[in-house]
Design a protein around this motif. Structure first.
Motif, PDB file in Angstrom:
ATOM      1  N   PRO A 208       0.832  -1.208   0.000  1.00  0.00           N
ATOM      2  CA  PRO A 208       0.000   0.000   0.000  1.00  0.00           C
ATOM      3  C   PRO A 208       0.869   1.262   0.000  1.00  0.00           C
ATOM      4  O   PRO A 208       1.942   1.296   0.608  1.00  0.00           O
ATOM      5  N   LEU A 209       0.381   2.253  -0.681  1.00  0.00           N
ATOM      6  CA  LEU A 209       1.056   3.554  -0.715  1.00  0.00           C
ATOM      7  C   LEU A 209       0.024   4.621  -0.359  1.00  0.00           C
ATOM      8  O   LEU A 209      -0.612   5.200  -1.244  1.00  0.00           O
ATOM      9  N   PRO A 210      -0.176   4.891   0.907  1.00  0.00           N
ATOM     10  CA  PRO A 210      -1.190   5.869   1.322  1.00  0.00           C
ATOM     11  C   PRO A 210      -0.962   7.227   0.662  1.00  0.00           C
ATOM     12  O   PRO A 210       0.151   7.757   0.655  1.00  0.00           O
ATOM     13  N   GLY A 211      -2.020   7.764   0.093  1.00  0.00           N
ATOM     14  CA  GLY A 211      -1.937   9.077  -0.547  1.00  0.00           C
ATOM     15  C   GLY A 211      -1.346   9.068  -1.932  1.00  0.00           C
ATOM     16  O   GLY A 211      -1.288  10.120  -2.588  1.00  0.00           O
ATOM     17  N   MET A 217      -2.714  10.111 -10.291  1.00  0.00           N
ATOM     18  CA  MET A 217      -3.632  10.788 -11.214  1.00  0.00           C
ATOM     19  C   MET A 217      -3.033  12.070 -11.777  1.00  0.00           C
ATOM     20  O   MET A 217      -3.248  12.397 -12.948  1.00  0.00           O
ATOM     21  N   SER A 218      -2.277  12.805 -10.966  1.00  0.00           N
ATOM     22  CA  SER A 218      -1.648  14.036 -11.459  1.00  0.00           C
ATOM     23  C   SER A 218      -0.643  13.724 -12.563  1.00  0.00           C
ATOM     24  O   SER A 218      -0.602  14.405 -13.602  1.00  0.00           O
ATOM     25  N   LEU A 219       0.159  12.694 -12.351  1.00  0.00           N
ATOM     26  CA  LEU A 219       1.117  12.277 -13.380  1.00  0.00           C
ATOM     27  C   LEU A 219       0.388  11.789 -14.631  1.00  0.00           C
ATOM     28  O   LEU A 219       0.811  12.072 -15.758  1.00  0.00           O
ATOM     29  N   TYR A 220      -0.696  11.068 -14.432  1.00  0.00           N
ATOM     30  CA  TYR A 220      -1.471  10.527 -15.553  1.00  0.00           C
ATOM     31  C   TYR A 220      -2.045  11.647 -16.416  1.00  0.00           C
ATOM     32  O   TYR A 220      -1.917  11.630 -17.650  1.00  0.00           O
TER      33      TYR A 220
END
Length: 252
Positions: A208-211, A217-220
């Motif tokens: 898991p990578l919280p946050g 999404m910003s990179l996408y």
């Protein structure tokens, strides 16, 4: 690297620059709606409101598609197809986990479309530029492998395709038929897409990578914007990017 001479050559071959690159009222509206959708999605990212998530997530891609409409040349048409497939993937992935595989398939086809667009500019192999992406594909497969289970085959196929897309984006650099700015935009979009998917893969299959969803999404969206801009910049024409003479030089 490409130079401004490629733009001069395009002009001499009678190519007409793409229209509508100026910041028109319609462009401002699309940019505003797309930004509002992106912000709205990030605000509800951790909420269980799939209806709102699907709508807000789709808005940035819909706006990019409307902005790129009507694609007239092969490069732009392939990019448009990739954006449309990405929109489909966005919706499928957010509707529910049972649609993960169809969503993954839609994004795989999107990367095939982007790679096809880059191949209309140059078919030169540039094997040295393929090597880092080959290493990335192997490394990602090794890192993700233990957590994939029954998803191993589709995820490995996806990794291979996105790395191929990145290789073909790098192969654009210095090719005639697309201005240097658009070459960099396409390559930056490929790298941003790989970074976004890399984070998502770690989150889904490693730990898991919280946050991390905000960065993913910003990179996408930044990646898709760069790729779309490469099809609507001053170096993009309304005719086929590769004329027969250029194709012969590229394959020589």
């Amino acid at each position: 690297m490409g130079t401004h001479l490629s733009g001069v050559g395009a002009h001499r071959r009678g190519k007409v620059p793409a229209m509508g690159r100026e910041l028109t009222g319609g462009t401002r509206i699309l940019a505003g709606v797309g930004l509002a959708g992106a912000v709205g999605f990030l605000l509800v990212l951790d909420l269980e409101r799939r209806d709102i998530r699907v709508v807000t997530k789709a808005l940035p891609m819909i706006c990019l598609l409307l902005w790129l409409w009507q694609p007239r040349e092969r490069y732009s048409r392939w990019i448009f197809a990739g954006l449309a497939l990405s929109l489909l993937g966005d919706v499928l992935l957010d509707v529910g986990p049972e649609l993960f595989l169809p969503g993954l398939g839609a994004f795989l086809l999107a990367h095939v479309s982007y790679a096809a667009a880059y191949l209309t500019v140059t078919r030169r192999l540039h094997l040295a530029r393929a090597l880092p992406f080959g290493v990335l594909a192997v490394g990602a497969s090794v890192a993700l492998g233990p957590g994939l289970g029954g998803m191993a085959l589709p995820v490995m196929a996806y990794v291979a395709v996105i790395c191929t897309m990145g290789w073909r984006a790098w192969a654009l650099m210095g090719a005639p038929g697309l201005a240097r700015r658009e070459q960099w935009l396409a390559f930056a979009g490929a790298l941003l897409f790989a970074a976004s998917d890399g984070l998502l893969s770690i989150k889904l299959f490693v730990r898991p990578l919280p946050g991390a969803g905000y960065a993913i999404m910003s990179l996408y969206w930044a990646a898709q914007l760069c790729i779309a801009l490469s099809a609507r910049g001053p170096g993009t024409s309304n005719s086929s990017v590769l004329d027969p003479g250029a194709a012969a030089k590229q394959t020589a």
